[in-house]
Design a protein around this motif. Structure first.
Motif, PDB file in Angstrom:
ATOM      1  N   GLY A  33       0.816  -1.217   0.000  1.00 52.47           N
ATOM      2  CA  GLY A  33       0.000   0.000   0.000  1.00 52.47           C
ATOM      3  C   GLY A  33       0.843   1.258   0.000  1.00 52.47           C
ATOM      4  N   ILE A  34       1.909   1.257   0.782  1.00 49.48           N
ATOM      5  CA  ILE A  34       2.816   2.412   0.800  1.00 49.48           C
ATOM      6  C   ILE A  34       3.470   2.592  -0.566  1.00 49.48           C
ATOM      7  CG2 ILE A  34       4.984   3.291   1.768  1.00 49.48           C
ATOM      8  CD1 ILE A  34       4.111   1.981   4.446  1.00 49.48           C
ATOM      9  N   GLY A  35       3.918   1.492  -1.148  1.00 50.84           N
ATOM     10  CA  GLY A  35       4.541   1.567  -2.479  1.00 50.84           C
ATOM     11  C   GLY A  35       3.582   2.064  -3.544  1.00 50.84           C
ATOM     12  N   LEU A  36       2.340   1.584  -3.506  1.00 52.42           N
ATOM     13  CA  LEU A  36       1.350   2.049  -4.472  1.00 52.42           C
ATOM     14  C   LEU A  36       1.054   3.535  -4.287  1.00 52.42           C
ATOM     15  CD1 LEU A  36      -1.157  -0.937  -4.504  1.00 52.42           C
ATOM     16  CD2 LEU A  36       0.415  -0.259  -6.323  1.00 52.42           C
ATOM     17  N   GLY A  37       1.017   3.969  -3.036  1.00 52.00           N
ATOM     18  CA  GLY A  37       0.793   5.393  -2.776  1.00 52.00           C
ATOM     19  C   GLY A  37       1.923   6.258  -3.305  1.00 52.00           C
ATOM     20  N   ILE A  38       3.148   5.825  -3.080  1.00 53.41           N
ATOM     21  CA  ILE A  38       4.307   6.584  -3.590  1.00 53.41           C
ATOM     22  C   ILE A  38       4.298   6.607  -5.111  1.00 53.41           C
ATOM     23  CG2 ILE A  38       6.830   6.535  -3.790  1.00 53.41           C
ATOM     24  CD1 ILE A  38       6.847   5.505  -0.856  1.00 53.41           C
ATOM     25  N   ASN A  39       4.004   5.476  -5.728  1.00 56.29           N
ATOM     26  CA  ASN A  39       3.937   5.412  -7.187  1.00 56.29           C
ATOM     27  C   ASN A  39       2.836   6.334  -7.723  1.00 56.29           C
ATOM     28  OD1 ASN A  39       4.531   4.483  -9.802  1.00 56.29           O
ATOM     29  ND2 ASN A  39       2.918   2.946  -9.665  1.00 56.29           N
ATOM     30  N   ALA A  40       1.699   6.349  -7.054  1.00 55.08           N
ATOM     31  CA  ALA A  40       0.593   7.196  -7.501  1.00 55.08           C
ATOM     32  C   ALA A  40       0.952   8.674  -7.398  1.00 55.08           C
ATOM     33  CB  ALA A  40      -0.654   6.895  -6.672  1.00 55.08           C
ATOM     34  N   ILE A  41       1.657   9.042  -6.338  1.00 56.20           N
ATOM     35  CA  ILE A  41       2.069  10.439  -6.187  1.00 56.20           C
ATOM     36  C   ILE A  41       3.040  10.826  -7.293  1.00 56.20           C
ATOM     37  CG2 ILE A  41       3.427  11.992  -4.733  1.00 56.20           C
ATOM     38  CD1 ILE A  41       2.179  10.540  -2.308  1.00 56.20           C
ATOM     39  N   GLN A  42       3.967   9.946  -7.616  1.00 60.38           N
ATOM     40  CA  GLN A  42       4.952  10.254  -8.656  1.00 60.38           C
ATOM     41  C   GLN A  42       4.323  10.393 -10.029  1.00 60.38           C
ATOM     42  OE1 GLN A  42       7.800   7.096  -8.216  1.00 60.38           O
ATOM     43  NE2 GLN A  42       8.978   8.197  -6.670  1.00 60.38           N
ATOM     44  N   HIS A  43       3.213   9.696 -10.259  1.00 62.52           N
ATOM     45  CA  HIS A  43       2.541   9.758 -11.548  1.00 62.52           C
ATOM     46  C   HIS A  43       1.332  10.683 -11.545  1.00 62.52           C
ATOM     47  CE1 HIS A  43       4.873   6.002 -12.105  1.00 62.52           C
ATOM     48  NE2 HIS A  43       4.984   6.482 -13.338  1.00 62.52           N
ATOM     49  N   GLN A  44       1.278  11.579 -10.563  1.00 61.51           N
ATOM     50  CA  GLN A  44       0.218  12.595 -10.471  1.00 61.51           C
ATOM     51  C   GLN A  44      -1.176  11.975 -10.409  1.00 61.51           C
ATOM     52  OE1 GLN A  44       1.280  15.769 -10.102  1.00 61.51           O
ATOM     53  NE2 GLN A  44       3.367  15.023 -10.332  1.00 61.51           N
ATOM     54  N   ARG A  45      -1.325  10.882  -9.699  1.00 54.65           N
ATOM     55  CA  ARG A  45      -2.629  10.237  -9.532  1.00 54.65           C
ATOM     56  C   ARG A  45      -3.067  10.441  -8.092  1.00 54.65           C
ATOM     57  NH1 ARG A  45      -0.464   5.148 -12.696  1.00 54.65           N
ATOM     58  NH2 ARG A  45      -0.926   5.830 -14.813  1.00 54.65           N
ATOM     59  N   ARG A  46      -3.637  11.597  -7.846  1.00 49.87           N
ATOM     60  CA  ARG A  46      -3.984  12.000  -6.498  1.00 49.87           C
ATOM     61  C   ARG A  46      -5.019  11.070  -5.863  1.00 49.87           C
ATOM     62  NH1 ARG A  46      -5.032  17.920  -4.198  1.00 49.87           N
ATOM     63  NH2 ARG A  46      -6.117  17.309  -2.300  1.00 49.87           N
ATOM     64  N   GLN A  47      -6.052  10.707  -6.615  1.00 48.61           N
ATOM     65  CA  GLN A  47      -7.116   9.859  -6.071  1.00 48.61           C
ATOM     66  C   GLN A  47      -6.577   8.500  -5.622  1.00 48.61           C
ATOM     67  OE1 GLN A  47     -10.227  11.036  -5.712  1.00 48.61           O
ATOM     68  NE2 GLN A  47     -10.993   9.167  -4.778  1.00 48.61           N
ATOM     69  N   ARG A  48      -5.729   7.897  -6.442  1.00 52.42           N
ATOM     70  CA  ARG A  48      -5.147   6.602  -6.068  1.00 52.42           C
ATOM     71  C   ARG A  48      -4.237   6.729  -4.851  1.00 52.42           C
ATOM     72  NH1 ARG A  48      -3.569   3.236 -11.515  1.00 52.42           N
ATOM     73  NH2 ARG A  48      -5.677   3.158 -12.362  1.00 52.42           N
ATOM     74  N   ALA A  49      -3.520   7.842  -4.755  1.00 52.14           N
ATOM     75  CA  ALA A  49      -2.641   8.054  -3.601  1.00 52.14           C
ATOM     76  C   ALA A  49      -3.462   8.183  -2.327  1.00 52.14           C
ATOM     77  CB  ALA A  49      -1.794   9.302  -3.814  1.00 52.14           C
ATOM     78  N   ILE A  50      -4.585   8.875  -2.409  1.00 49.67           N
ATOM     79  CA  ILE A  50      -5.450   9.024  -1.236  1.00 49.67           C
ATOM     80  C   ILE A  50      -6.025   7.674  -0.831  1.00 49.67           C
ATOM     81  CG2 ILE A  50      -7.630  10.017  -0.428  1.00 49.67           C
ATOM     82  CD1 ILE A  50      -6.910  12.506  -2.139  1.00 49.67           C
ATOM     83  N   VAL A  51      -6.478   6.891  -1.804  1.00 48.36           N
ATOM     84  CA  VAL A  51      -7.025   5.568  -1.505  1.00 48.36           C
ATOM     85  C   VAL A  51      -5.968   4.688  -0.857  1.00 48.36           C
ATOM     86  CG1 VAL A  51      -7.928   3.451  -2.540  1.00 48.36           C
ATOM     87  CG2 VAL A  51      -8.825   5.668  -3.258  1.00 48.36           C
ATOM     88  N   ALA A  52      -4.750   4.716  -1.386  1.00 49.96           N
ATOM     89  CA  ALA A  52      -3.666   3.909  -0.813  1.00 49.96           C
ATOM     90  C   ALA A  52      -3.368   4.344   0.615  1.00 49.96           C
ATOM     91  CB  ALA A  52      -2.414   4.021  -1.684  1.00 49.96           C
ATOM     92  N   ALA A  53      -3.369   5.643   0.857  1.00 49.94           N
ATOM     93  CA  ALA A  53      -3.104   6.146   2.206  1.00 49.94           C
ATOM     94  C   ALA A  53      -4.203   5.714   3.177  1.00 49.94           C
ATOM     95  CB  ALA A  53      -2.982   7.665   2.184  1.00 49.94           C
ATOM     96  N   VAL A  54      -5.450   5.753   2.720  1.00 50.52           N
ATOM     97  CA  VAL A  54      -6.559   5.334   3.579  1.00 50.52           C
ATOM     98  C   VAL A  54      -6.461   3.841   3.882  1.00 50.52           C
ATOM     99  CG1 VAL A  54      -9.069   5.021   3.656  1.00 50.52           C
ATOM    100  CG2 VAL A  54      -8.101   7.204   2.892  1.00 50.52           C
TER     101      VAL A  54
END
Length: 73
Positions: A33-54
């Motif tokens: 989940g942490i890795g997916l969140g970091i990847n989402a942030i790097q690719h400007q995918r805010r919604q996915r980063a928020i979901v991963a953080a939750v």
């Protein structure tokens, strides 16, 4: 050792092995989940980063609740 004591030792070993696998899967889910969140942030995918953080937050909170509950009983 008698037959029943050997069986109880084998069951204890099996329970410990299952618990170890469960803890490893739990830790892996948090790290993924942490890795997916970091990847989402790097690719400007805010919604996915928020979901991963939750999801990571819920997993961590659930882990704390289980740890407290298991220490009480």
């Amino acid at each position: 050792m008698t037959g029943s004591s050997t069986t109880s030792v084998a069951m204890a070993d099996a329970n410990a092995a299952v618990l170890t696998l469960g803890i490893a899967a739990y830790a892996a889910a948090i790290l993924i989940g942490i890795g997916l969140g970091i990847n989402a942030i790097q690719h400007q995918r805010r919604q996915r980063a928020i979901v991963a953080a939750v999801v990571v937050g819920v997993l961590v909170l659930a882990g704390v609740v289980v740890a407290v509950a298991s220490s009480i009983h």
